[in-house]
Scaffold this active site. Structure first.
Site, PDB file in Angstrom:
ATOM      1  N   HIS A   1       0.818  -1.224   0.000  1.00 28.13           N
ATOM      2  CA  HIS A   1       0.000   0.000   0.000  1.00 28.13           C
ATOM      3  C   HIS A   1       0.853   1.277   0.000  1.00 28.13           C
ATOM      4  CE1 HIS A   1       0.321   0.122   4.515  1.00 28.13           C
ATOM      5  NE2 HIS A   1       0.222   1.411   4.287  1.00 28.13           N
TER       6      HIS A   1
ATOM      7  N   SER B   1       4.143   2.101   8.339  1.00 22.33           N
ATOM      8  CA  SER B   1       3.797   1.088   7.338  1.00 22.33           C
ATOM      9  C   SER B   1       5.016   0.618   6.564  1.00 22.33           C
ATOM     10  CB  SER B   1       2.802   1.669   6.340  1.00 22.33           C
ATOM     11  OG  SER B   1       1.545   1.719   6.925  1.00 22.33           O
ATOM     12  N   GLY B   2       5.043  -0.671   6.265  1.00 26.10           N
ATOM     13  CA  GLY B   2       6.144  -1.239   5.498  1.00 26.10           C
ATOM     14  C   GLY B   2       7.325  -1.631   6.366  1.00 26.10           C
TER      15      GLY B   2
ATOM     16  N   ASP C   1      -0.574  -7.448   1.445  1.00 24.81           N
ATOM     17  CA  ASP C   1       0.069  -6.131   1.545  1.00 24.81           C
ATOM     18  C   ASP C   1       1.590  -6.284   1.675  1.00 24.81           C
ATOM     19  OD1 ASP C   1       0.398  -3.438   1.700  1.00 24.81           O
ATOM     20  OD2 ASP C   1      -0.431  -3.193   3.725  1.00 24.81           O
TER      21      ASP C   1
HETATM   22  C1  4AZ Z   1      -0.998   3.672   8.435  1.00 25.76           C
HETATM   23  O1  4AZ Z   1      -1.889   4.409   8.092  1.00 25.76           O
HETATM   24  C2  4AZ Z   1      -1.182   2.834   9.657  1.00 25.76           C
HETATM   25  N1  4AZ Z   1      -2.067   1.128  14.194  1.00 25.76           N
HETATM   26  C3  4AZ Z   1      -0.196   1.952   9.998  1.00 25.76           C
HETATM   27  C4  4AZ Z   1      -0.365   1.184  11.123  1.00 25.76           C
HETATM   28  C5  4AZ Z   1      -1.496   1.295  11.878  1.00 25.76           C
HETATM   29  C6  4AZ Z   1      -2.468   2.169  11.535  1.00 25.76           C
HETATM   30  C7  4AZ Z   1      -2.311   2.950  10.413  1.00 25.76           C
HETATM   31  C8  4AZ Z   1      -1.625   0.445  13.077  1.00 25.76           C
HETATM   32  O2  4AZ Z   1       0.076   3.609   7.808  1.00 25.76           O
END
Ligand code: 4AZ
Length: 356
Positions: A165, A306-307, A210
C-alpha cells in the site's frame, strides 16, 4: 649499582692500572661512571684532577659500520615483522567480522533482549523511545521525492521488503530513495531504487497481500550498523504472546507529529482468533495477516510506520522478520491492535522474486 664517584669504567681499568704502575700514582679517580663507551665526553672536563687528561682520553670505540648496518637491518626487519603481524591481525579480525555479517542475519551488536523488556513501556505512538544508529540495522526509510513515506526492511545487499500500500499511487522507482541510519536527517546512507515489485494479489483498498519488494540501484555493503534481518522459513511458527519489536519513523500519536529519530516499541503477538473477535477486527484478519500489540491499547505502530519491520529474536539472539506494518483502526486504541503482513506466508513468494 656502581658508586658513581669512584668507579672506573671497565674499558679503562687496565689502562688505569698501567698508569699507576708507571707513574707511582696512588690517587683515586673521581669521574663519573658511564655504563657504555658512547656516552663518554671527549673534552676531559669530567676526568679526575690527579690524572693526566691525555692518558684518559677516551679510546675511539665507534662501532664498525658493519655492526651499525647489521643493527639497522635487524631493527627494520623486526619493525616490519611487527607491522605486518598487526596489519594481518587487524585484517583477519575485520574479515571475520565482515564475513560474519555477510553470512549471518539479524545480528544486533552488543545488544541483548534485556533492552527489549525495558522498552515495553515505551511506544512508537507516544514517542518516548528513540533508537540509536545501529540499534535496528535492517531498518530503512522509503522516501518519495525525499519525503519519508514508509518503513522497509533490508533482506539482502540489494533488496528491501515493505508494504504494497506504500506504492498505491506512487509506482515510479525513480522518485523513490531508501535511507539507512537512525536519523531521517542526516541519514547514514542513501540509495536510489531500481525496481518495485508489488504483490500480484494486492488490491487497494483491501489490506490483503500487503507486501512489496524494493530493489536498490546499488548494493549496500553490510556494516555492523547496516545489515539484513533474518527471514523465517515458511513453516516457522511464532507462538502468541511472545514479545516482538516494532520500529519506525511513523506518527507519535494518531495523525500526530513525526519524529526525526527512529522509534521502537515492544508489542505482543496476538492470535488471529482473538484478533478476529467481533469487538476487535470482526473477521477481517486473513491468513496473510498477523495482529500484534495490546488489547488494552497504548502501544502501537501508526501512520508512516507502514512497510516497517515487526521482529523477534530467536534463542541465539538472531532477529527474524515476523511481520510488516500494514494497517489498523487508528493507532493504539483499545481492541484495535496493529495488523501486520504475515511474512511466513510470503517466504516462498519472496524467493520466487529475489532468489533470497
Ligand atoms: C498507516 O496508516 C497505519 N495502528 C499503519 C499502522 C497502523 C495504523 C495505520 C496500526 O500507515
Amino acid at each position: 649499582m656502581v658508586d658513581c664517584k669512584h668507579a672506573i669504567h671497565p674499558a679503562y681499568q687496565e689502562e688505569h692500572q698501567a698508569h699507576k704502575q708507571n707513574t707511582g700514582d696512588t690517587s683515586t679517580i673521581g669521574y663519573k661512571y658511564e655504563p657504555e663507551p658512547f656516552a663518554f665526553r671527549r673534552d676531559n672536563s669530567w676526568l679526575g684532577v690527579v690524572l693526566d687528561p691525555k692518558i684518559w682520553r677516551r679510546k675511539e670505540q665507534k662501532p664498525s659500520s658493519m655492526t651499525v648496518l647489521l643493527f639497522c637491518f635487524q631493527s627494520t626487519v623486526l619493525l616490519l615483522l611487527l607491522l605486518t603481524m598487526s596489519v594481518l591481525l587487524l585484517r583477519t579480525s575485520r574479515a571475520l567480522g565482515l564475513s560474519a555479517l555477510q553470512r549471518f542475519c539479524g545480528l544486533r551488536q552488543n545488544r541483548s533482549v534485556k533492552s527489549m523488556a525495558k522498552s515495553t513501556s515505551l511506544r512508537i505512538v507516544g514517542g518516548l523511545s528513540s533508537a540509536e544508529t545501529g540499534d535496528w540495522p535492517w531498518q530503512a526509510s522509503l522516501q518519495y521525492n525525499n519525503i519519508h513515506r514508509c518503513g522497509a526492511t533490508l533482506i539482502s545487499n540489494t533488496w528491501l521488503v515493505s508494504a504494497a500500500h506504500c506504492f498505491r499511487d506512487m509506482k515510479h522507482p525513480q522518485k523513490w530513495t531508501a535511507t539507512f541510519g537512525a536519523l531521517l536527517k542526516p541519514p547514514s546512507l542513501k540509495r536510489s531504487v531500481k525496481t518495485i515489485i508489488i504483490h500480484e494479489e494486492y488490491r487497494y483498498p483491501e489490506h490483503d497481500y500487503d507486501i512489496a519488494l524494493v530493489q536498490l540501484s546499488q548494493r549496500v555493503e553490510f556494516t555492523s550498523s547496516i545489515h539484513r534481518v533474518c527471514l523465517p522459513e515458511p513453516s516457522q511458527t511464532f507462538p502468541y504472546n511472545i514479545h516482538a519489536v516494532i520500529t519506525g519513523w511513523g506518527a507519535l500519536t494518531n495523525d500526530g507529529p513525526t519524529p526525526n529519530a527512529l522509534q521502537e516499541a515492544t508489542v505482543k503477538l496476538i492470535d488471529s482468533n482473538t484478533c478476529n473477535r467481533e469487538e476487535v477486527y470482526d473477521g477481517d484478519i486473513t491468513p496473510r495477516m498477523l495482529c500484534a500489540g495490546y488489547l488494552e491499547g497504548g502501544v502501537d505502530a501508526c501512520q508512516g510506520d507502514s512497510g516497517g519491520p515487526l521482529v523477534t529474536p530467536d534463542a541465539r539472539l538472531m532477529w527474524y522478520l515476523v511481520g510488516i506494518v500494514s494497517w489498523g483502526d487508528e493507532c493504539a486504541k483499545p481492541n484495535k491492535p496493529g495488523v501486520y503482513t504475515r511474512v511466513t506466508y510470503f517466504r516462498d513468494w519472496i524467493t520466487s522474486k529475489t532468489d533470497i
